[in-house]
Design a protein around this motif. Sequence first.
Motif, mmCIF file in Angstrom:
data_model
loop_
_atom_site.group_PDB
_atom_site.id
_atom_site.type_symbol
_atom_site.label_atom_id
_atom_site.label_comp_id
_atom_site.label_asym_id
_atom_site.label_seq_id
_atom_site.Cartn_x
_atom_site.Cartn_y
_atom_site.Cartn_z
ATOM 1 N N LYS A 271 0.829 -1.202 0.000
ATOM 2 C CA LYS A 271 0.000 0.000 0.000
ATOM 3 C C LYS A 271 0.873 1.265 0.000
ATOM 4 O O LYS A 271 0.515 2.277 -0.635
ATOM 5 N N LEU B 196 0.466 4.474 -2.405
ATOM 6 C CA LEU B 196 0.045 5.778 -1.896
ATOM 7 C C LEU B 196 1.208 6.710 -1.570
ATOM 8 O O LEU B 196 1.029 7.931 -1.553
ATOM 9 N N ALA B 197 2.372 6.146 -1.266
ATOM 10 C CA ALA B 197 3.526 6.973 -0.890
ATOM 11 C C ALA B 197 4.770 6.483 -1.617
ATOM 12 O O ALA B 197 5.728 6.012 -1.002
ATOM 13 N N THR C 212 -6.433 -0.070 13.774
ATOM 14 C CA THR C 212 -6.428 -0.054 12.312
ATOM 15 C C THR C 212 -7.054 -1.291 11.707
ATOM 16 O O THR C 212 -7.524 -1.269 10.572
ATOM 17 N N GLN D 266 -9.541 -1.949 5.187
ATOM 18 C CA GLN D 266 -8.792 -0.722 4.892
ATOM 19 C C GLN D 266 -7.605 -0.533 5.835
ATOM 20 O O GLN D 266 -7.093 0.574 5.985
ATOM 21 N N GLU E 64 -4.171 0.779 4.186
ATOM 22 C CA GLU E 64 -4.290 2.183 3.783
ATOM 23 C C GLU E 64 -4.296 3.088 5.006
ATOM 24 O O GLU E 64 -3.673 4.157 5.009
ATOM 25 N N ARG E 65 -4.970 2.649 6.053
ATOM 26 C CA ARG E 65 -5.047 3.450 7.268
ATOM 27 C C ARG E 65 -3.655 3.656 7.868
ATOM 28 O O ARG E 65 -3.286 4.759 8.293
ATOM 29 N N ARG F 268 -1.560 6.094 5.567
ATOM 30 C CA ARG F 268 -2.020 7.494 5.610
ATOM 31 C C ARG F 268 -1.753 8.124 6.981
ATOM 32 O O ARG F 268 -1.335 9.280 7.075
ATOM 33 N N LEU G 19 2.114 9.245 5.863
ATOM 34 C CA LEU G 19 1.741 10.490 5.189
ATOM 35 C C LEU G 19 1.261 11.549 6.171
ATOM 36 O O LEU G 19 1.064 12.715 5.781
ATOM 37 N N GLU H 27 -1.600 11.996 7.628
ATOM 38 C CA GLU H 27 -2.984 12.455 7.524
ATOM 39 C C GLU H 27 -3.724 12.144 8.823
ATOM 40 O O GLU H 27 -3.547 11.092 9.416
ATOM 41 N N SER I 154 -7.293 12.711 9.228
ATOM 42 C CA SER I 154 -8.726 12.821 8.990
ATOM 43 C C SER I 154 -9.481 11.804 9.844
ATOM 44 O O SER I 154 -9.095 10.644 9.962
ATOM 45 N N LEU J 2 -10.438 8.347 8.594
ATOM 46 C CA LEU J 2 -9.503 7.226 8.583
ATOM 47 C C LEU J 2 -9.731 6.262 9.740
ATOM 48 O O LEU J 2 -9.289 5.126 9.703
#
Length: 746
Positions: A383, A387-388, A512, A708, A711-712, A715, A719, A721, A723, A726
């Motif tokens: 992932k 994403l990164a 997660t 997910q 991804e969690r 992110r 990254l 994030e 939010s 998430l």
Amino acid sequence: MPRFSIIVPVYKVQGFLRECLDSVLGQSFGDFEVIAVDDRSPDGSGAILDEYAARDARVRVLHLPENVGLGRARNAGLEQAAGDYVLFLDSDDHYTPGLLAAVAARLEVTGEPDILVFDHVRTHWWGRGGRSEAADLLATAGTDTFGIRESPQYLNLFLVAWNKAYRRSFFLEHGLRYAPGLYEDAPVTYRSMVLAERIACLDRIGVEYRQRRQGAITKTPGRRHFEIFPQYEGLFAFLEQRPDLDWARPLLLERALDHMLFVLSREDRVRPADRGDFYREIRSFHRRHLPEGGFPEPDGWRGVEMRLLASAPYASYAAVRGLRDVRAAALGGRRRVARKASDVAVRTWYRAQSKRPLDPHLAVYSATHHRGVLGDPAAIHAKARELAPQIRGVWVVREDAVDALPPGIDHVTPGSRRYHEVMARATYWVNNVNWPGTLAKRPGSVHIHTHQGTPLKFMGADLLTKPGARHGFDVPQMLRRADRWDYSLVAGRHAERAWERAYPCNFTSLRTGSPRNDVLVGAGPERGRAVRERLGIPADHTVVLYAPTRRDYRRGGHVDRFDLARFAADLGPGHTLVVRLHPSLAQGVARGLGLVDLHRRGVVVDATDEPHVEDVLLASDALVTDYSALMFDYVLLDRPVVVHADDWGAFTASRGAYFDVTADAPGHVSRSYRELSWLFASGTWQDAESARLRADFRERYCEFEDGQAAERVVRLLMLGERSGALLPAARRTPGLPAPSGALVER
């Protein structure tokens, strides 16, 4: 006429005899007779034999009027034998489950050979040992037959009576009989091996060879060990009468000398005061039987010993042996010094690299003690590449696992110069086991610990109350390594509580879900069907996955809970039994006890080596396990689970568990093989109650598994994030995947 005659000579073994007989009478293949020879045993062995004969017509007891010794007791049993093949079993040893069925199958495939040789495992009084030295040789033979003249390396197989099945007519035709005295196996084994036109092998552990702490005559020092010489004189007297076997004399001389020198080296056999005499007997035997062309001397120290026999008296031999021991000790010292110097150089390099700034775009991954790109770390890595992509991932992989890496994987091997550079510079460390204690956590680095599933059995600090389970584990050191964790990933509140209890450290539990389980949530049947095809499983079969865990109450961790071949047969047509052992058992004796052979014969499918357990789960329609953490993953597929808990009391006493899985199970519970087979025969394994149990289990233990997780993690932790979207819901009903294949149309 029975297929097998199993001859069991009995003398002073009343404590072991029932286990021996039960291992034979409990075999799934039942076409045999047991001829138990009571060699005038002074204990209760004779009465035990009569008891077994009274309740099982396959057991016949021969009470000898006087004690004649092991060899002649075997001969007495042989006179009564009627089977196609004769097997000898010592009465303090026992058969492994399914052996006779495997022997019968291999005899049929190989066309009734003269001799079939199978493997064994030494079971010491403190626990089971590893595979025998013959394992590779037996595996190499496959299903071919051979003669010793063309394949002399097979004379190196263990020279005992009880690891072979002899065609009875072959044994009788050549007048093979055991002589009185110690080492009676050797002349019969070597004589039969050079006479046999067709020999076959079975790469399967068939006998648990008991290594008794006391009482074994071969481990009692004394002059009786000189009986090895008349035994081999008898063998070479036979060869004198058979000029057609002249080709075998050099080979058998090497084997005889190797055996004699082995006995000489054993302190539990030849006493120091007798070694000079014993050595002189070996030299005398060597002179008498040395052929004109010599014989094939082995490499290494044994070859040196055999060359010394030609000229060196015992004093010279002992001096050379002593010098060898001194040199070996000195070489070991030099190696330790070299290793220490290398370690110092590596630590110096690591400290130098640690002074450089962390690389914010470098992540290092490892899984299951550096075994490859696996599990949660693999899902996070995949992932992160998506994403990164600016974060470069490097895997730590053992030397022996490098060839199996997927294409395009950047990797380092443990201990290498680049390994230490990567470990010193990486900002992100992702692992499902602890990193070595020699690696320091740098300020600003982010350590993500994924674990290896949701815990049922005790872990970490909880092992302090279980001394057997923590044997070999330094719990305080384990916790010091866990002090480096920043984040602990959890699949549910149960896991969160258990990990925080087991590892009282300063990490943050992150809700997660388990990244490796993303593929299980919402998965369709396509991937499972592809795995079935790769494993050779018919598309319309119902696939039952059996995944046992290790036991802490047994040395080595493996305990046979039931006969796999019997379970596969009881499942019936249209079913395939797939077996996946716990990773810690993959390289031990567990597979040699029958799994490899059953897989080769198509009785079961051995999926232990499948790199991704998720694929095995997706390919199956039901899971049978005992106490494996795989049950927490499998319920995400909404497929039936059966918990086989026939030793739950012993398991919890030795290891401990965070809850009673027999009372709070993901499916029906069986406490005996009879109950297990009934669950499947009756269809109960997949009834409405089974569905309710796994739904409740999933709700209790898998709250954050929504597909997910990877991804969690990327992110949130890579990254940055934050939010709220998430974060997983506190309670959820996961999207359930379709069945793997066979159950779609039911």
